[in-house]
Design an enzyme around this catalytic site. Sequence first.
Site, PDB file in Angstrom:
ATOM      1  N   ILE A 162       0.986  -1.319  -0.007  1.00 43.81           N
ATOM      2  CA  ILE A 162      -0.107  -0.050  -0.135  1.00 43.81           C
ATOM      3  C   ILE A 162       0.828   1.375  -0.179  1.00 43.81           C
ATOM      4  O   ILE A 162       1.979   1.196   1.097  1.00 43.81           O
ATOM      5  CB  ILE A 162      -0.885   0.039   1.163  1.00 43.81           C
ATOM      6  CG1 ILE A 162      -1.882   1.294   1.444  1.00 43.81           C
ATOM      7  CG2 ILE A 162      -0.274  -0.324   2.465  1.00 43.81           C
ATOM      8  CD1 ILE A 162      -2.951   0.879   2.551  1.00 43.81           C
ATOM      9  N   SER A 163       0.786   1.937  -1.008  1.00 44.62           N
ATOM     10  CA  SER A 163       1.910   3.128  -1.032  1.00 44.62           C
ATOM     11  C   SER A 163       1.860   4.180   0.230  1.00 44.62           C
ATOM     12  O   SER A 163       0.951   4.318   0.658  1.00 44.62           O
ATOM     13  CB  SER A 163       1.633   4.228  -2.377  1.00 44.62           C
ATOM     14  OG  SER A 163       1.373   3.256  -3.709  1.00 44.62           O
ATOM     15  N   GLN A 164       2.988   4.732   0.183  1.00 46.06           N
ATOM     16  CA  GLN A 164       3.089   5.651   1.225  1.00 46.06           C
ATOM     17  C   GLN A 164       1.984   6.737   1.161  1.00 46.06           C
ATOM     18  O   GLN A 164       1.828   7.276   0.035  1.00 46.06           O
ATOM     19  CB  GLN A 164       4.528   6.389   1.236  1.00 46.06           C
ATOM     20  CG  GLN A 164       4.930   7.317   2.341  1.00 46.06           C
ATOM     21  CD  GLN A 164       6.335   7.902   1.914  1.00 46.06           C
ATOM     22  OE1 GLN A 164       7.091   7.170   1.084  1.00 46.06           O
ATOM     23  NE2 GLN A 164       6.663   8.863   2.654  1.00 46.06           N
TER      24      GLN A 164
END
Length: 255
Positions: free
Chosen positions: A104-106
Site C-alpha cells: 500500500i503506497s506511502q
Amino acid sequence: MSIQKGKKHLLPVFIVVACCAGLLITRASNSSNRNGKTETPMTTTSPQNEKARRLAEGLKRKGISDKRVLAAIENVPRHLFIDEELSEYAYLDRALPIEKEQTISQPYTVAYQTQLLELKPGEKVLEIGTGSGYQAAILCEMDAEVYSIERYHQLYLTAKETLNKLGYHPNLFYGDGFEGLPEHAPFDKILLTAAPVEVPKKLLQQLRVGGWMVAPLGGRMGQKMTVIKRIGEEEFRESEHGNFIFVPMQKGTAK
Ligand code: SAH
C-alpha cells in the site's frame, strides 16, 4: 504519436518502502457519490480519526496543498486496508506490505499522485494497481467515477470486500492493466500505482484529448513521476515530477 519533453521539477527523492498491514473506524463524509457511496466509513470521533487528521496535517507540511486531497486522507480509514497486525503503523507516512508481496503506497505518494491528477468531481479515472484499495477509496472520496484494475485475483477480491464494507463502490476489475479498459474509455485521467519501464501505449490511447496520465516510469532502481498530457489525437506532452520507488507493473494476471 509524438511525446514532447516538458519542464522538469526536481523534487526530493521519496522512497516508497515496503513493510506490512490493519483495522477500525474513524470519520466520514456522508454524501452518496457516483460510485454509489452510501454510508459513512468512520464514526465521528475515534483515535483513528485523530490519527488520520494528523497524517493529513503532516502531508500538508510536506507540501501537499490540494484541500480535497487532504480531506480525503482525513476521511479514509487506512488501517482497514492493511493487515490488523500492522494497524499501529497505518497512520505513519510509510508504505506497508499487503498480500502477494505488494505494498500500500506511502500516504505522501498517494497524496502527491492524486494532487497531480487535479481531479474535478465526476471525472472518470482509471487506476492501474488496485492493491489494497486505499487509493481507490481516496478517489471515491473526491467524487471521481473510479475504475481500477488489479492483476492479482486475491488482491482484487480483498480490495472489493474492504471498499464495499466501507460504502465505496468503484468499478473494480481483475485483469492486466497494460490492456486498460478500452470498452470504458475515454478516461479523463489515468493513474498508475505500479511502475512500468516505459509508458504503456494502449493506456495513452484511452485518455481523452485534454486528459492526462500520472505514471511512475522506470526500472526497479527507481522511477520518475511523469505526467503525460494528451494534447491532440496523436500528440502528447510529458513533464517530470520527482523520483520515487514503486513496485513494478507486471504483464498478465495471477491468482
Ligand atoms: N494503489 C494501491 C497500491 C498497490 S501497489 C493501494 O492503494 O494499495 C501496486 C499494485 O499494482 C499491486 O497490487 C500490483 O499487483 C498491481 N499491478 C502490477 N502490475 C499490474 C498490472 N499489469 N495490472 C494491474 N495491476 C498491476
